[in-house]
Scaffold this active site. Structure first.
Site, PDB file in Angstrom:
ATOM      1  CB  THR A   1       7.468  -2.960  10.957  1.00 26.35           C
ATOM      2  OG1 THR A   1       6.624  -1.828  10.714  1.00 26.35           O
ATOM      3  CG2 THR A   1       8.746  -2.820  10.164  1.00 26.35           C
TER       4      THR A   1
ATOM      5  CE  LYS B   1       4.083   6.101  10.086  1.00 23.93           C
ATOM      6  NZ  LYS B   1       3.031   6.664   9.243  1.00 23.93           N
TER       7      LYS B   1
ATOM      8  CB  CYS C   1      -0.277   3.419  10.996  1.00 20.95           C
ATOM      9  SG  CYS C   1       0.724   3.419   9.500  1.00 20.95           S
TER      10      CYS C   1
ATOM     11  NE  ARG D   1      -4.870  10.231  13.003  1.00 18.02           N
ATOM     12  CZ  ARG D   1      -5.298   9.491  11.992  1.00 18.02           C
ATOM     13  NH1 ARG D   1      -4.438   8.779  11.294  1.00 18.02           N
ATOM     14  NH2 ARG D   1      -6.576   9.409  11.689  1.00 18.02           N
TER      15      ARG D   1
ATOM     16  NE  ARG E   1       4.735  13.207   8.372  1.00 11.99           N
ATOM     17  CZ  ARG E   1       5.469  14.184   8.923  1.00 11.99           C
ATOM     18  NH1 ARG E   1       5.999  15.108   8.144  1.00 11.99           N
ATOM     19  NH2 ARG E   1       5.672  14.251  10.208  1.00 11.99           N
TER      20      ARG E   1
ATOM     21  CG  ASP F   1       5.968  -7.758  -2.969  1.00 12.00           C
ATOM     22  OD1 ASP F   1       5.690  -6.687  -2.395  1.00 12.00           O
ATOM     23  OD2 ASP F   1       5.556  -8.869  -2.593  1.00 12.00           O
TER      24      ASP F   1
ATOM     25  CG  ASN G   1       0.697   6.531  13.242  1.00 14.60           C
ATOM     26  OD1 ASN G   1      -0.147   7.200  12.662  1.00 14.60           O
ATOM     27  ND2 ASN G   1       1.650   5.901  12.589  1.00 14.60           N
TER      28      ASN G   1
ATOM     29  CE1 TYR H   1      -4.344  -1.488   0.391  1.00 15.78           C
ATOM     30  CE2 TYR H   1      -2.977  -3.213   1.344  1.00 15.78           C
ATOM     31  CZ  TYR H   1      -4.177  -2.799   0.802  1.00 15.78           C
ATOM     32  OH  TYR H   1      -5.205  -3.693   0.651  1.00 15.78           O
TER      33      TYR H   1
END
Length: 430
Positions: A93, A220, A274, A227, A168, A41, A224, A21
């Site tokens: 991750t 980073k 996230c 939020r 982000r 990939d 998150n 994504y």
């Protein structure tokens, strides 16, 4: 410090490792700027799909960009890394065991690109990672290529430059936000940061703001976690209001009329790759200090169980009203994605809710998810059926609105007599 990229430092061939994504849109945007991009990939289907000019994920306008890039010969996908001037690692991750960060995908990516590294190359980690992951990646690379020097030992004179630059972006708006949003660049040395700024300057219109790798990693996670804490406040309010017989939706609307109050909307939980994951990376490294962040995670992780309890009570009420057995009550779950208007089911609380309900009510659940064509195996094997909205509204005795997708927002249904509604988003019952 915002840094303008050096126009004298350019990249003609880059490699993006991980075509999910984030990786695929990033590769496509680079390719659209005339850079030759080799996408890597381990998923053979993804590689084949991309090379045919199509995409294996849902993201607005991405199909057109990928198709154009492949037709023009600027984007090509492979299963194995090839030489390039810069390598971007955008692999998952997740966490393992008791919310311990799992860096195995980063390690695998580092070991995969190590054989093709050459002096002067840049390696950028984009994956959301715990503090110290960039240094660990550099250590894995150094162990695999003792013939090259790396920033942790050679500093500014290293053969390979290493940096961290987290994404982000908002799903559904990825292509625009990749270009417009500021980027935080955390090089292991100033020279590493300069190289990374030059790389992202290929397409980024926002500022490239330089710091060190550890601060960039923590930035980073902090975004998150911030939020997550705010969502937890809203979710906790929903529990309190339910107990006190107060409409949480009305309450929040009234409270938000205060000029310095902006409460978010509660939901069925928190999902995605996230917000539901990253705060645990902070808690794992600093458990004694991250008390508020930990508490917020517990609140949000417990919300799906509260929703399940509400559905179970609604099923019992519907059975009493109909004078039938609980096993004869049909349940419709509206929405499976982790957020509105996307197809991404990763860490989705809605999927977990439906999966657990399917165990208690086998063969009784219809799932309405307009953004997918087939159910994940964890639901299909439990007897959940994928249905359209009309069928679910017509036949189900219990409506559980879990995700406020656009079709659900735009066509608010008129409940049949006796239908039980659990609305976790406040669009059918606010």
């Amino acid at each position: 410090m915002a840094v303008a990229h050096d126009p004298g430092l350019s990249f003609k061939r880059i490699s993006v490792v991980g075509l999910g994504y984030i990786g695929l849109p990033t590769a496509a945007v680079f390719a659209s700027r005339g850079v030759e991009v080799i996408g890597v990939d381990v998923n053979a289907h993804a590689v084949e799909t991309i090379n045919s000019g199509r995409i294996h994920i849902v993201e607005p306008d991405l199909d057109m960009v990928v198709h154009a890039a492949t037709v023009e010969g600027k984007l090509r996908a492979t299963l194995m890394p090839e030489p390039a001037e810069a390598f971007l690692i955008a692999v998952p991750t997740p966490f393992k065991n008791d919310h311990e960060p799992d860096l195995s995908y980063i390690e695998a990516a580092a070991r995969a690109i190590a054989p093709v590294l050459e002096a002067g190359n840049l390696v950028v980690l984009e994956s959301t990672s715990p503090v110290g992951a960039t240094e660990q990646m550099a250590a894995w690379l150094a162990a695999a290529r003792p013939d090259l020097t790396f920033p942790q030992t050679a500093g500014e004179d290293s053969d390979i430059r290493v940096a961290y630059c987290p994404e982000r972006v908002l799903p559904g708006h990825v292509l625009r936000e990749l270009v417009e949003n500021d980027r935080v660049i955390g090089g292991m040395t100033p020279r590493c940061s300069q190289a990374a700024c030059a790389l992202y300057g290929t397409f980024v219109q926002g500022a490239c703001v330089v710091t060190n790798a550890r601060t960039a990693e923590m930035c980073k996670l902090t975004e998150n976690a911030f939020r997550d804490v705010n969502i937890a406040f809203a979710n906790e309010l929903s529990l309190i209001c339910d107990k006190l017989d107060i409409s949480v939706w009305e309450l929040i609307a009234l409270a938000n009329r205060h000029p310095r109050v902006n409460i978010l909307q509660p939901g069925a939980g928190v999902g995605g790759h996230c917000i539901a994951v990253d705060p645990w990376f902070i808690v794992n490294r600093t458990p004694d200090e991250a008390r508020l962040i930990h508490a917020a995670r517990l609140v949000n992780d417990s919300k799906p169980q509260w929703v399940i309890g509400k559905v179970e009570a609604a099923v019992a009420a519907a059975a009493r009203r109909k004078g039938c057995a609980v096993s004869d009550v049909r349940i419709a779950a509206f929405g499976l994605a982790f957020k509105p208007d996307i197809d991404d089911l990763r860490e989705s609380p809605a999927v977990g809710i439906v999966e657990q309900l399917a165990t208690s009510f086998p063969g009784q659940i219809l799932a309405v998810e307009p953004n997918i064509d087939a159910l994940p195996a964890r639901l299909a094997t439990r007897g959940v059926a994928l249905a359209d909205m009309a069928e679910a509204l017509r036949t189900a005795d219990v409506w559980a609105l879990l995700v406020d997708h656009k079709p659900f927002r735009e066509a608010v249904p008129t409940p049949r007599a006796g239908v039980e509604i659990i609305d976790t988003r406040g669009i059918w019952s606010a």
